[in-house]
Design a protein around this motif. Structure first.
Motif, PDB file in Angstrom:
ATOM      1  N   GLU A  88     -10.862  -4.519 -29.705  1.00 23.29           N
ATOM      2  CA  GLU A  88     -11.090  -3.239 -30.384  1.00 23.29           C
ATOM      3  C   GLU A  88     -11.790  -3.458 -31.725  1.00 23.29           C
TER       4      GLU A  88
ATOM      5  N   GLU B 186      -7.885   1.420 -21.258  1.00 21.73           N
ATOM      6  CA  GLU B 186      -8.535   1.184 -22.551  1.00 21.73           C
ATOM      7  C   GLU B 186      -9.505   0.014 -22.478  1.00 21.73           C
TER       8      GLU B 186
ATOM      9  N   ILE C 121     -13.529   0.201 -23.040  1.00 24.23           N
ATOM     10  CA  ILE C 121     -14.200  -0.642 -24.027  1.00 24.23           C
ATOM     11  C   ILE C 121     -15.320  -1.435 -23.380  1.00 24.23           C
TER      12      ILE C 121
END
Length: 138
Positions: free
Chosen positions: A25, A90, A94
């Protein structure tokens, strides 16, 4: 190996996936900032281009690390693996966003190179059309 060590290895692999996701992230935020700095109308320093490519390589390496840990968990340690669908989603988002940002970055660079090449060709074409020595013309 005894049952407790399998659970420990599975927990360690899940922790690796979680830690790598946080690093991913962070790298993704950096890639977004770098890609937003690259626009066709601006002069881009080569450091930004290099940093963008290195960041994308780093993201790909982290995705490979997560994928490897996931494969081990789903294979050898599947009875001790507790799948986290939110984390999986997630990571997939990404990966998709990183690829689309990087492709946009590369297309923007190609567009800039094509425009630069066209400008150079126009300049040299205009230069060739001039008479080199006007006193020799008939």
């Amino acid at each position: 190996m005894e049952r407790g060590s399998f659970q420990g290895v599975a927990a360690g692999l899940e922790q690796i996936m979680e830690n790598t996701r946080f690093d991913l992230e962070e790298a993704m935020n950096q890639l977004q900032g770098l890609c937003l700095a690259v626009t066709p109308g601006r002069n881009i320093p080569t450091e930004i281009i290099t940093d963008t490519r290195q960041t994308y390589k780093q993201i790909q390496a982290q995705l490979a690390k997560i994928s490897g840990a996931r494969q081990l968990l789903e294979g050898k340690y599947r009875q001790h693996y507790h799948r986290d669908s939110k984390r999986e989603r997630e990571i997939s988002e990404i990966a998709f966003l990183a690829k689309s940002l990087y492709l946009t970055f590369e297309y923007t660079l190609q567009e800039m190179e094509a425009k630069d090449k066209l400008k150079r060709e126009e300049y040299f074409e205009a230069y060739r059309q001039q008479i080199p020595f006007p006193w020799f013309s008939i």
